[in-house]
Design an enzyme around this catalytic site. Structure first.
Site, PDB file in Angstrom:
ATOM      1  N   ASP A  11      37.808  41.613  46.551  1.00  0.00           N
ATOM      2  CA  ASP A  11      38.277  41.045  45.276  1.00  0.00           C
ATOM      3  C   ASP A  11      37.362  39.870  44.910  1.00  0.00           C
ATOM      4  OD1 ASP A  11      39.967  40.095  43.099  1.00  0.00           O
ATOM      5  OD2 ASP A  11      41.586  41.258  43.975  1.00  0.00           O
ATOM      6  N   HIS A  59      34.514  41.043  43.344  1.00  0.00           N
ATOM      7  CA  HIS A  59      34.785  41.055  41.907  1.00  0.00           C
ATOM      8  C   HIS A  59      34.124  39.902  41.163  1.00  0.00           C
ATOM      9  CE1 HIS A  59      38.599  43.806  42.356  1.00  0.00           C
ATOM     10  NE2 HIS A  59      37.504  44.324  42.874  1.00  0.00           N
TER      11      HIS A  59
END
Ligand SMILES: *[C@@H]1O[C@H](CO)[C@@H](O)[C@H](O)[C@H]1NC(C)=O
Ligand SMILES: *[C@@H]1O[C@H](CO)[C@@H](O)[C@H](O)[C@H]1NC(C)=O
Ligand SMILES: *[C@@H]1O[C@H](CO)[C@@H](O)[C@H](O)[C@H]1NC(C)=O
Length: 409
Positions: free
Chosen positions: A234, A257
């Protein structure tokens, strides 16, 4: 002098003081082995750590800052535990050279104080350093699916997947040198810690592991973050509400991310982030590079944000402002929004994995003073062109490829 030698001198200087009689008095150390820790990876060493912490935190520091010592070459299994202050000494050292390992079955997770495996709370001038590893045993919790129901595996005292390591109310925190791997959720959470430095860490979890952010920051001002290597499932770093004057330099991110401001304004909340500088960072194979994400229906702002000297290697959304950040269950509400303003993107080089390299997607509230200068992004597929798109975005772009004619002055 080598970096390691220089570091050693700094630490050695910090660990001893010269008394008024000219005698070198060693700062007190509290080795977890002396408190009964076994360090074989099987025995639960939590109580030894708790006792060693009690003596470290209770030491007045007359001979120099007390240190909790976790020796190298050993593996210490710890149950969820918190290390609480305030401490008697004005500064505290925690030297971690061994491995800290979370319980290897969910049944052993009997409680999660503040949603975390390991938590430091209310300790000012805390220095956590060493060459050790912090292993959250996250694969137990990931279950291969995003919303894995750990309850199916039996009772635990944790209501949700825990953060591996939380620092809350720790002003002037120094965190450096360690390797953080496989957290159940985010690896490091920094909350209400003003004036700290986080540097020289590696944070690693599989690309597919859910919500395994590298570092989450909230309600924190004046934080300096540099020289990190983050590969997770993430956000590499997420800057959440109440944060300001955050500098992030020389971070290598990916997979992951990207570096995100937000998300801000979920569930109609008033949230803010400002004065954030992200410089000399590299994104490799990430879903996003420089991202700002806010929810519909919230209020507050994200402002005075700079992304400068950014290298992109096959990044899906190199530059993205998303004021429509949402999940499947969230109610769409366009009446209000977190205001985004004064955002600069300068010195970008590299490649986009998607056709749209620049996405400025703002709600009717709009984004203002969005400046792009000296941005050169090409497709990671040779011969393909990339584009920019805007919705309600105001500002200017110069020396930027792809061109951004949709930015309205
Ligand atoms: C961190 O990662 C870098 C690059 O992958 C590697 O050279 C270094 O040894 C790692 N450090 C630790 C403490 O794991
Ligand atoms: C962030 O960087 C600026 C210079 O760009 C510097 O003036 C400021 O003190 C830094 N802040 C922190 C918290 O390191
Ligand atoms: C918003 O609120 C709902 C209901 O309380 C909750 O289930 C959801 O997790 C919240 N969303 C966020 C992003 O906080």
């Amino acid at each position: 002098m080598g970096f390691v030698a220089a570091m050693y001198l700094v630490v050695a200087a910090a660990l001893s003081t010269i008394s008024s009689h000219g005698i070198v008095a060693a700062s007190p150390t509290f080795d977890v082995i002396k408190y009964g820790a076994i360090g074989d990876g099987a025995n639960d060493d939590t109580q030894a750590f708790v006792k060693a912490w009690g003596d470290t935190c209770g030491n007045a520091g007359a001979q120099g800052p007390p240190s909790l010592v976790v020796p190298g070459g050993k593996q210490f299994k710890l149950s969820p535990v918190s290390f609480q202050g305030p401490c008697k000494s004005s500064s505290i050292f925690v030297q971690i050279d061994g491995k800290l390992v979370a319980p290897s079955s969910l049944r052993e997770w009997t409680a999660c104080p503040s949603g975390s495996w390991l938590a430091f709370q209310n300790v000012a001038n805390l220095n956590v350093k060493g060459l050790g590893q912090v292993d959250g045993q996250g694969s137990l919790w990931w279950g291969g699916a995003k919303n894995y129901d750990f309850r199916l595996q039996g009772p635990t005292g944790c209501e949700d997947r825990p953060t591996a390591l939380t620092f809350s109310n720790c002003d002037n925190l120094v965190l450096s040198g360690l390797q953080h791997i496989n957290s159940p959720k985010n690896h490091i959470s920094i909350q209400h810690c003003n004036g700290g430095t986080i540097s020289n860490l590696n944070i690693t979890a599989p690309k597919t592991s859910p919500n395994t952010d590298g570092i989450d920051i909230s309600s924190t001002n004046q934080l300096n973050i540099h020289d990190l290597n983050i590969q997770t499932g993430d956000d590499c770093i997420a800057i959440n509400t109440g944060s300001s004057y955050i500098n992030i330099t020389s971070v290598s991110c990916g997979p992951g991310h990207g570096i995100s401001i937000g998300s801000l304004g979920a569930n109609g909340t008033h949230e803010t982030a400002e004065e954030v500088q992200v410089r000399h960072c590299t994104f490799t194979g990430t879903a996003n590079g420089a991202r700002i994400k806010t929810w519909q229906g919230g209020s507050g702002y994200a402002k005075s944000i700079t992304f400068d000297q950014i290298t992109l290697n096959t990044v899906k959304n190199p530059i993205i402002i998303d004021q429509f950040y949402t999940d499947a269950v969230a109610q769409e509400n366009t009446e209000s929004s977190v205001v985004v303003s004064s955002v600069k993107y300068t010195g970008f080089r590299g490649t986009s994995a998607s056709d749209e390299a620049i996405t400025l997607s703002c709600s009717s509230v709009g984004c203002s003073d969005i400046i792009l200068n000296n941005v050169q992004i090409t497709s990671s597929t040779p011969g393909k062109t990339v584009t920019a798109s805007c919705k309600n975005a105001h500002g200017s772009a110069s020396s930027t490829t792809p061109p951004v004619p949709c930015l309205i002055k």
